[in-house]
Design a protein around this motif. Structure first.
Motif, PDB file in Angstrom:
ATOM      1  N   THR A 157       0.853  -1.181   0.000  1.00  7.69           N
ATOM      2  CA  THR A 157       0.000   0.000   0.000  1.00  7.69           C
ATOM      3  C   THR A 157       0.897   1.242   0.000  1.00  7.69           C
ATOM      4  N   SER A 159       1.070   3.866   1.915  1.00  5.55           N
ATOM      5  CA  SER A 159       1.636   4.274   3.204  1.00  5.55           C
ATOM      6  C   SER A 159       2.831   3.416   3.580  1.00  5.55           C
ATOM      7  N   LYS A 160       2.777   2.114   3.314  1.00  2.00           N
ATOM      8  CA  LYS A 160       3.906   1.239   3.624  1.00  2.00           C
ATOM      9  C   LYS A 160       5.066   1.473   2.651  1.00  2.00           C
ATOM     10  N   ALA A 162       5.816   4.342   1.339  1.00  2.52           N
ATOM     11  CA  ALA A 162       6.457   5.582   1.791  1.00  2.52           C
ATOM     12  C   ALA A 162       7.322   5.335   3.021  1.00  2.52           C
ATOM     13  N   LYS A 163       6.913   4.379   3.861  1.00  2.00           N
ATOM     14  CA  LYS A 163       7.675   4.067   5.068  1.00  2.00           C
ATOM     15  C   LYS A 163       9.030   3.444   4.735  1.00  2.00           C
ATOM     16  N   LYS A 192      -2.885   2.544  -4.377  1.00  3.77           N
ATOM     17  CA  LYS A 192      -3.387   3.842  -3.918  1.00  3.77           C
ATOM     18  C   LYS A 192      -4.416   3.614  -2.812  1.00  3.77           C
ATOM     19  N   GLU A 193      -4.303   4.387  -1.745  1.00  3.42           N
ATOM     20  CA  GLU A 193      -5.201   4.209  -0.595  1.00  3.42           C
ATOM     21  C   GLU A 193      -6.246   5.316  -0.551  1.00  3.42           C
ATOM     22  N   ASP A 204      -2.045  -4.704   4.009  1.00  2.00           N
ATOM     23  CA  ASP A 204      -1.052  -3.717   3.574  1.00  2.00           C
ATOM     24  C   ASP A 204      -0.037  -4.311   2.616  1.00  2.00           C
TER      25      ASP A 204
END
Length: 804
Positions: A157, A159-160, A162-163, A192-193, A204
């Protein structure tokens, strides 16, 4: 004229501030409770509604009968999805998902190439390529045709991504799972979330399926299908039975024996579950491991919201009529100078609408202020929809409609006063409405008593669950997660732990009697009893020699595992339920088979390894390697010191990895979080309803005192003691509450009996619950009425008679 109505309304608001505050406050509390419940219901009904093809998207369910009970499962074979798509032209696309911890789904350690720090992440699942189209996942990066085609592919996902890849370019990069640098995974896509889209499937990380077991008797995959337009679903379900006849039933017959399984095979059928029903309507005996809501709770809370709002409207009516004497002279004078009844009705309706608008404003603000607390209780992330186009218009229309509905009866009641009687001091008491008001109070307190009964029984059931003897000892057991990162040093780590004075015993196993740890499915048959065909489904847990001791399991017959017996490598320990299913009175020494041959050396007392909604099923233990978790039984004493000592040992082995742990009793409590949350929500709104009902009783007592003020004064002048005045004003209310208790008791018993049916292990509903509920209702009623009774008894009778 309208401007004049507003002035009069505002003057009346300021004239009696306490009464106005109660009138508006009670209404606002009811509105706040109703709005919070409405937001909760909207959130629950919002799952899986965002799909463009939601009317054609289904999950496949298999169901059959065993011992007269319907069993449902959503686990299917590896080739099932492809076979459906190739066999039935009505099925446009079929895909599969695996969420089993046995295959590496769930929780895993992850690090990006070039880093040494592993992070434990939840939300790993296995999926095939069609799942992207079926679940309408949107990509930020990657080729939509080549995401999960090749082994070793992983999709993250946004967000992951980007982490782990803050530079923004993750596709083509490499990650490692469980610190296994010899097995790289290549990132092939970024999803895309959209947080506004809620799905029953929470993940995720998507991993490409690498399973190659094409057996039609191994069930591990959820299967989703997209149908063509205008497909007759029931007709397709019947046609799908050919898959059972041609593939599934023959494979099951090779592995399964016994009458129970023959019954299942004869009754098997496929059903298509609309994707929008999965979150709230999945009554699966063989669960899917996903977090679900319950449509019954949705309807229950909807009913509570309706009752609370109805109680608030009733209070508004009672409080308006309670002060009728104060408005009687106003009505009489206006009629005398030529006012029409329609003018008075318009005036009182305008006042009611103004009160409603003020109450709605306060209620919405109160709900907004309570929303963070409500989210914390309900484990939700619900926001007040200020920015949506529909929210404020709906609130405005609701304020107008409820204001009119609440004001109709007071408007017509007050406008009906006759000028002659009013100005002579003979106020119409509206005797015809006395039974109506009493009936409304009975309704209010019946609702309140039912909610009190529900609150007590939910509280008692939760204590029963958390305090029940489970067959294992969950106290002082520390569970260390991610111990597979120790690799070949797990046994050495265990030995170091045992050297600590704070540690009593240690076991290495992913299989623990709490949800979220490994589970599997096996079928056992007897060896040497070919004439007695029997098959028993059971769990097979791979444990070490210290498992039974560490978790405090009780050996009923035979013995547990011991390193002194080399033969224990082929030994098995079963629970009492499994012994019963196998038909053994004395199973010690008997041999059973699930593809491997085992000799039974011990029988355990049954222990709970699921939540208490489900009965204990057959489970067995064998010696094996399952190293992702280590359970440590601590000595009673300073737990904090023990944790620090264990963490220091952990850092000696894997200094670059975080030390993650939990306690077994905490994990067990979390298994029942859903029931606890619903109980807390139920209790909170029960208190709202009881508060609103008390205000209603306050209204009726105020009305009665207002109407009987002259009678009370004359009694006092003639020497009536305060005690008799108090009894006069409270006795009628006691009768109403007793009637409410009589009505509420069977209703509460029926509703809570139905709720308890969800639990395989549950309390018996005791008589004292109803007695205590009734006493609480009476106590609340006495406290509420006593204020008005004491106030009336302390009034100077000369003052009242002079006013009359």
């Amino acid at each position: 004229m309208f401007k004049n109505y507003i002035k009069i309304a505002w003057r009346n608001i300021k004239k009696d501030k306490l009464f106005t505050a109660i009138k508006i406050g009670g209404f606002a509390v009811g509105i706040a409770a109703c709005l919070l419940i409405a937001l909760f219901i909207k959130n629950e009904l919002g799952y899986d509604t965002h799909y463009k093809n939601k009317d054609r998207l289904y999950r496949v369910v298999m169901q059959g009968m065993m011992n007269g009970e319907q069993l449902k499962s959503v686990h299917f074979q590896l080739p099932f999805a492809e076979t459906l798509a190739s066999t039935f032209p009505e099925i446009q696309k079929a895909g599969k998902i695996n969420t089993s911890e046995l295959f590496g789904a769930g929780r895993r350690a992850l690090r990006a190439e070039g880093t040494t720090q592993n992070n434990f992440e939840e939300g790993f699942i296995y999926a095939d390529q069609p799942v992207f189209d079926l679940l309408e996942l949107e990509l930020e990066q990657g080729n939509p045709q080549n995401l999960l085609v090749n082994p070793g592919s992983i999709v993250l996902t946004a967000s992951k991504a980007a982490k782990y890849f803050p530079d923004g370019n993750a596709v083509g990069k490499t990650v490692f799972l469980d610190d296994n640098s010899s097995r790289p995974y290549t990132v092939t896509g970024i999803i895309k979330e959209d947080l506004s889209k809620k799905s029953h499937m929470d993940f995720d990380f998507l991993l490409a399926i690498e399973d190659t077991n094409m057996s039609w008797s191994n069930n591990n995959y959820f299967t989703y299908v997209l149908l063509d337009d205008n497909v007759d679903v029931s007709s397709l379900e019947k046609k799908m039975h050919s898959i059972l006849d041609n593939f599934v039933i023959p494979a099951y017959r090779e592995r399964m024996r016994g009458e129970n399984f023959m019954e299942v095979l004869q009754t098997l059928e496929y059903k298509l579950q609309p994707i929008g029903d999965i979150h709230l309507k999945s009554d699966l005996k063989m669960g899917d491991g996903l977090k679900h809501g319950d449509i019954r709770f949705v309807w229950l809370f909807a009913a509570i919201a309706g009752f609370v709002l109805l109680l608030a409207v009733i209070n508004f009516i009672n409080l308006s009529t309670a002060k009728s004497a104060n408005r009687a002279k106003e009505v009489g004078l206006k009629k005398t100078v030529g006012a029409f009844r329609s003018d008075l009705v318009s005036q009182f309706l305008t006042e009611s609408i103004i009160f409603s608008i003020i109450s709605f404003v306060i209620g919405v603000l109160l709900a907004w202020g309570l929303l963070p607390t409500f989210n914390s209780i309900a484990a939700k992330n619900i926001g007040m929809p200020w920015g949506t186009w529909w929210f404020l218009p709906i609130i405005g229309v609701a304020a107008l409609i409820i204001g009119i509905i609440a004001g109709l009866y007071p408007a017509f009641y007050l406008s009906a006063f006759k000028p002659v009687n009013v100005l002579k001091g003979s106020l119409s008491t509206g005797s015809k409405s006395g039974k109506l008001r009493s009936g409304l109070v009975v309704f209010q307190f019946t609702t309140s008593v039912v909610l009190i009964i529900g609150t007590l029984i939910i509280y008692k059931q939760m204590n029963f669950i958390l305090d029940k003897k489970l067959g294992f000892n969950k106290e002082q057991v520390l569970v260390i997660k991610g111990t597979n990162l120790l690799k070949n040093n797990t046994e050495s780590f265990k030995e170091r732990l045992l050297e600590s004075s704070n540690v009593k015993s240690v076991t290495i196993s992913d299989y623990l009697p709490i949800e979220g740890t490994k589970r599997n499915g096996n079928t056992f048959g007897l060896i040497g009893n070919e004439g007695q065909e029997i098959s028993v489904p059971a769990q097979v847990w791979r444990v070490d020699h210290d498992y039974i001791q560490t978790l405090g399991l009780q050996v009923k017959n035979g013995r547990g595992f011991s390193e002194e017996f080399a033969s224990d490598s082929s030994a098995i320990v079963i629970n009492s339920s499994m012994a019963k299913e196998l038909g053994f009175d004395n199973p010690i020494g008997k041999r059973i088979n699930n593809g491997e041959d085992w000799t039974i050396i011990g029988v355990l007392e049954d222990f709970h390894y699921k939540n208490l909604k489900e009965e204990i099923a057959p489970v067995s233990l064998v010696i094996g390697n399952s190293p992702s978790m280590v359970a440590v039984k601590l000595n009673k004493g300073e737990t904090t010191r023990a944790i620090h000592a264990i963490e220091a040992i952990w850092q000696d082995y894997v200094p670059q990895q975080a030390f993650e742990y939990t306690f077994l009793d905490q994990e067990f409590a979390q298994m029942h979080d859903d029931v606890q949350r619903m109980g807390k929500i139920f209790n909170s709104f029960a208190l709202f309803a009881i508060l609103v009902a008390c205000l209603g009783l306050f209204a009726l007592s105020a009305f009665l005192v207002e109407q009987r003020k002259k009678e009370i004064s004359i009694r006092m002048v003639l020497g009536a003691p305060f005690k008799s005045i108090y009894q006069l004003l409270t006795f009628d209310f006691v009768k109403l509450i007793l009637i409410s208790i009589l009505i509420a008791t069977p209703i509460g018993w029926y509703l809570m009996s139905r709720w308890l049916e969800d639990f395989a292990y549950r309390i018996n509903i005791s008589w004292w619950v109803f007695l205590l509920s009734g006493l609480l209702a009476l106590a609340v009623a006495f406290l509420t009425v006593s204020y008005q009774a004491i106030k009336a008894g302390l009034v100077n009778p000369a003052k009242s008679l002079r006013a009359e």
